[in-house]
Design a protein around this motif. Sequence first.
Motif, mmCIF file in Angstrom:
data_model
loop_
_atom_site.group_PDB
_atom_site.id
_atom_site.type_symbol
_atom_site.label_atom_id
_atom_site.label_comp_id
_atom_site.label_asym_id
_atom_site.label_seq_id
_atom_site.Cartn_x
_atom_site.Cartn_y
_atom_site.Cartn_z
ATOM 1 N N ASP A 33 13.006 31.450 23.005
ATOM 2 C CA ASP A 33 11.782 32.242 22.873
ATOM 3 C C ASP A 33 10.792 31.811 23.944
ATOM 4 N N GLU A 34 10.668 32.604 25.007
ATOM 5 C CA GLU A 34 9.799 32.297 26.145
ATOM 6 C C GLU A 34 10.037 30.874 26.656
ATOM 7 N N PRO A 35 11.273 30.521 26.999
ATOM 8 C CA PRO A 35 11.582 29.133 27.355
ATOM 9 C C PRO A 35 10.942 28.652 28.647
ATOM 10 N N THR A 36 10.472 29.577 29.489
ATOM 11 C CA THR A 36 9.847 29.178 30.758
ATOM 12 C C THR A 36 8.364 29.528 30.794
ATOM 13 N N GLY A 37 7.811 29.946 29.659
ATOM 14 C CA GLY A 37 6.441 30.448 29.626
ATOM 15 C C GLY A 37 5.386 29.442 30.024
ATOM 16 N N ASN A 38 5.623 28.155 29.773
ATOM 17 C CA ASN A 38 4.627 27.127 30.083
ATOM 18 C C ASN A 38 4.947 26.347 31.355
ATOM 19 N N LEU A 39 5.890 26.852 32.162
ATOM 20 C CA LEU A 39 6.361 26.110 33.326
ATOM 21 C C LEU A 39 5.923 26.781 34.618
ATOM 22 N N ASP A 40 5.766 25.968 35.664
ATOM 23 C CA ASP A 40 5.455 26.518 36.979
ATOM 24 C C ASP A 40 6.674 27.270 37.513
ATOM 25 N N PRO A 41 6.503 28.162 38.498
ATOM 26 C CA PRO A 41 7.612 29.009 38.959
ATOM 27 C C PRO A 41 8.858 28.248 39.388
ATOM 28 N N ARG A 42 8.709 27.156 40.089
ATOM 29 C CA ARG A 42 9.869 26.390 40.557
ATOM 30 C C ARG A 42 10.638 25.799 39.389
ATOM 31 N N THR A 43 9.907 25.210 38.439
ATOM 32 C CA THR A 43 10.545 24.625 37.270
ATOM 33 C C THR A 43 11.150 25.707 36.384
ATOM 34 N N ALA A 44 10.456 26.837 36.256
ATOM 35 C CA ALA A 44 10.967 27.952 35.457
ATOM 36 C C ALA A 44 12.297 28.448 36.010
ATOM 37 N N GLU A 45 12.416 28.526 37.324
ATOM 38 C CA GLU A 45 13.665 28.967 37.941
ATOM 39 C C GLU A 45 14.802 28.013 37.607
ATOM 40 N N ALA A 46 14.503 26.713 37.654
ATOM 41 C CA ALA A 46 15.525 25.719 37.373
ATOM 42 C C ALA A 46 15.971 25.769 35.910
ATOM 43 N N SER A 88 8.988 37.295 31.495
ATOM 44 C CA SER A 88 9.273 37.111 32.915
ATOM 45 C C SER A 88 10.361 38.071 33.384
ATOM 46 N N GLU A 89 9.984 39.048 34.200
ATOM 47 C CA GLU A 89 10.979 39.958 34.765
ATOM 48 C C GLU A 89 11.899 39.209 35.717
ATOM 49 N N THR A 90 11.364 38.186 36.384
ATOM 50 C CA THR A 90 12.177 37.386 37.304
ATOM 51 C C THR A 90 13.319 36.719 36.565
ATOM 52 N N LEU A 91 13.034 36.152 35.401
ATOM 53 C CA LEU A 91 14.073 35.522 34.597
ATOM 54 C C LEU A 91 15.011 36.576 34.021
#
Length: 240
Positions: free
Chosen positions: A170-183, A205-208
């Motif tokens: 559930d929104e696993p990258t919502g609190n992360l900066d873009p670089r960390t979210a990508e990883a 995130s459409e990117t994710l």
Amino acid sequence: MATADLSIQDVSKVYQTVEGTLTILNEVNLELKRGEALAITGPSGSGKSTLLYIIGTLENPTTGTVQLNGQNPFELKPAEQAMFRNHEIGFIFQDHHLLPQCSVLENVLIPTLVDKGATKEKTELAKSLLDRVDLTKRIEHRPAQLSGGERQRVAVCRALINNPTVLLADEPTGNLDPRTAEAIGSLLLEIGKEQNTILVCVTHSETLAERFEFRQELSDGKLNVLATGSASVYSEGTKA
């Protein structure tokens, strides 16, 4: 599609409010099998998290059925349902929800405590998972000593410790900066394939979402297909 490991049939969620009936989900249908990854997008308040919680047996549907490995968990008694959830479903939330007083290893092993406990086999599995996400050197650290990306990697390992059929994010990258979210996105997709787990991710995130094999949008209580098996799945990400 081959026989589904996860089958959602005509699931609706309705609330009664002072202003009348509020329909969040309206006869939603979904089928997935092990190894498949689905991203669900949609505006805030569209019911994405509600659907995820119903799949995870944290919330009951108003109508409709959920089948996981041929079992309807909502037909089980509360204690049986809790055990089913612990064995069959792994959760990753926007906030990692790690226990601050426990080490990285202890946090990963928490789901084992309601069953046979932290056996030697489970402890070795936890260490193997932590090694897979490059956290072996942090195994005795507390959450406060970790970065946001490291804490989320611990949460991924915790969600996988019981080899669940379904991994819910559930929104696993919502609190992360873009670089960390990508990883973290790369890690979820890679490890989902490795563990042959159904991955269902709710995200803004459409990117994710564009990196997932399957994509659907939740709008007006209905799931609408955006992509079926056409995503690039993942690329090699940097460490988070």
